[in-house]
Design a protein around this motif. Sequence first.
Motif, PDB file in Angstrom:
ATOM      1  N   PRO A  96     111.175  62.516 -14.919  1.00  0.00           N
ATOM      2  CA  PRO A  96     111.862  61.802 -13.937  1.00  0.00           C
ATOM      3  C   PRO A  96     112.598  60.702 -14.283  1.00  0.00           C
ATOM      4  O   PRO A  96     112.541  59.972 -15.125  1.00  0.00           O
ATOM      5  N   ARG A  97     113.386  60.281 -13.424  1.00  0.00           N
ATOM      6  CA  ARG A  97     114.289  59.225 -13.542  1.00  0.00           C
ATOM      7  C   ARG A  97     113.556  57.863 -12.896  1.00  0.00           C
ATOM      8  O   ARG A  97     112.660  57.843 -12.158  1.00  0.00           O
ATOM      9  N   GLY A  98     113.776  56.855 -13.402  1.00  0.00           N
ATOM     10  CA  GLY A  98     113.461  55.563 -13.110  1.00  0.00           C
ATOM     11  C   GLY A  98     112.322  55.167 -14.087  1.00  0.00           C
ATOM     12  O   GLY A  98     111.971  55.745 -15.018  1.00  0.00           O
ATOM     13  N   ARG A  99     111.349  54.083 -13.490  1.00  0.00           N
ATOM     14  CA  ARG A  99     110.379  53.356 -14.551  1.00  0.00           C
ATOM     15  C   ARG A  99     109.299  54.415 -14.114  1.00  0.00           C
ATOM     16  O   ARG A  99     109.048  54.835 -13.057  1.00  0.00           O
ATOM     17  N   PRO A 100     108.415  54.529 -15.128  1.00  0.00           N
ATOM     18  CA  PRO A 100     107.337  55.405 -15.083  1.00  0.00           C
ATOM     19  C   PRO A 100     106.104  54.378 -13.951  1.00  0.00           C
ATOM     20  O   PRO A 100     106.303  53.318 -14.032  1.00  0.00           O
ATOM     21  N   LYS A 101     105.311  55.199 -13.426  1.00  0.00           N
ATOM     22  CA  LYS A 101     104.441  54.968 -12.444  1.00  0.00           C
ATOM     23  C   LYS A 101     103.237  53.761 -13.011  1.00  0.00           C
ATOM     24  O   LYS A 101     103.158  54.507 -14.149  1.00  0.00           O
ATOM     25  N   ILE A 102     102.736  53.079 -12.291  1.00  0.00           N
ATOM     26  CA  ILE A 102     101.761  52.338 -13.167  1.00  0.00           C
ATOM     27  C   ILE A 102     100.745  53.502 -13.441  1.00  0.00           C
ATOM     28  O   ILE A 102     100.268  54.426 -12.530  1.00  0.00           O
ATOM     29  N   GLY A 103      99.901  53.285 -14.395  1.00  0.00           N
ATOM     30  CA  GLY A 103      99.022  54.008 -14.955  1.00  0.00           C
ATOM     31  C   GLY A 103      99.601  55.214 -15.603  1.00  0.00           C
ATOM     32  O   GLY A 103      98.757  56.309 -15.843  1.00  0.00           O
ATOM     33  N   PHE A 104     100.879  55.557 -15.645  1.00  0.00           N
ATOM     34  CA  PHE A 104     101.332  56.636 -16.461  1.00  0.00           C
ATOM     35  C   PHE A 104     101.005  56.619 -17.952  1.00  0.00           C
ATOM     36  O   PHE A 104     100.653  57.779 -18.251  1.00  0.00           O
ATOM     37  N   TRP A 105     101.251  55.694 -18.499  1.00  0.00           N
ATOM     38  CA  TRP A 105     101.152  55.584 -20.014  1.00  0.00           C
ATOM     39  C   TRP A 105      99.686  55.462 -20.365  1.00  0.00           C
ATOM     40  O   TRP A 105      98.942  54.466 -19.851  1.00  0.00           O
TER      41      TRP A 105
END
Length: 107
Positions: A96-105
């Motif tokens: 997905p484009r953009g910054r990873p969602k919080i909690g993604f990593w």
Amino acid sequence: MSKAIRCGPDLVKDAADWPWSRYGRHAGDAGRDTPITLSEYSTPLPENWVRLVHAKLDEKDNERFQNAIRRGCSLGDAGWSERIAAQFELESTLRPRGRPKIGFWPL
């Protein structure tokens, strides 16, 4: 539906008339001149290929094609697309484009 027809009826009336397409050659107009050199397909075309070129895409398939065009990613089943992206170092086109969602990593 072919790109030439989809782009507008003012360009060509039939996909076989689009000079940068191999469609005319494979649809039975083998003697026509093209401004580009075309290689042969590596796999045989299906018998209903001409009908497939003229078929209208359903909404789901149209969205898949448009996404592949926008993202510059391969179009195929998930496993094949992932292998091709890895081979050519294009994995970013599948995320997905953009910054990873919080909690993604993972921590």
